[in-house]
Design a protein around this motif. Sequence first.
Motif, short mmCIF file in Angstrom:
data_model
loop_
_atom_site.label_atom_id
_atom_site.label_comp_id
_atom_site.label_asym_id
_atom_site.label_seq_id
_atom_site.Cartn_x
_atom_site.Cartn_y
_atom_site.Cartn_z
N ALA A 63 -67.89 85.18 25.71
CA ALA A 63 -68.73 84.07 25.24
C ALA A 63 -68.42 83.76 23.78
CB ALA A 63 -70.21 84.41 25.42
N ASN A 67 -67.16 80.07 22.89
CA ASN A 67 -68.05 79.21 22.11
C ASN A 67 -67.79 79.27 20.60
OD1 ASN A 67 -69.30 78.20 24.37
ND2 ASN A 67 -71.00 79.65 24.32
N CYS A 70 -71.11 83.74 18.89
CA CYS A 70 -72.16 83.91 19.88
C CYS A 70 -73.22 84.88 19.37
CB CYS A 70 -71.54 84.42 21.19
SG CYS A 70 -72.65 84.39 22.58
N PHE A 75 -75.82 84.29 23.48
CA PHE A 75 -75.35 85.05 24.64
C PHE A 75 -76.29 84.85 25.82
CE2 PHE A 75 -74.60 89.39 26.69
CZ PHE A 75 -73.49 88.95 27.40
N PHE A 78 -75.50 81.41 27.12
CA PHE A 78 -74.22 81.43 27.81
C PHE A 78 -74.39 81.99 29.22
CE2 PHE A 78 -70.37 83.67 29.13
CZ PHE A 78 -69.43 82.65 29.05
N GLU A 118 -73.50 76.59 27.26
CA GLU A 118 -74.82 77.20 27.17
C GLU A 118 -75.78 76.44 28.06
OE1 GLU A 118 -75.98 77.05 23.05
OE2 GLU A 118 -74.77 78.82 22.57
#
Length: 174
Positions: A63, A67, A70, A75, A78, A118
Amino acid sequence: MEEFWQVVEKARESAADPSDAEDVAERTLALLTALPAEKVALLAQPLWDLRARSYRWSLWHAAYLINGGCSDDGFEYFRGWLLTQGRAVFERAVADPDTLADLPAVRRVAAGDEADLECESMYGVVWDAYEVVTGGQEPPAVTGRYPQLGPGWDFEDADEDRRRLPKLAALFDG
């Protein structure tokens, strides 16, 4: 757990674009709010168990790569997104987070064509549905805790990324 995944799959089937996490989450919520409160309550523990199962250092690191960073909340969101992708994707990603590199949505993020992956609303969809169905009653309690993450690796260590998550590292390197 099977019933939860059946609802998610039904939501994905009804979505114009099943990779649209927010649409899948909204449709999941709508399907859940059509159920009796007792049925919704029974889905709280399976959702919690999935959240706990996906609480893994390697998935968090994936993640982070995808992204571009995170946080703790990031998290969770995600993993909410991951739930909207369906059981097969979820199971593969939990077993081997590097398989996420094969997903079109992840490739779009790598190309700069999509924002972070997300979905906060999916993360608590059962509890939200329960509150709607019961007119605001306290959502059902669940048992369990997140497992210990155990030893991880430095999120900024590109060599370790290439070793542990080679496909994702190749997509997001540089």
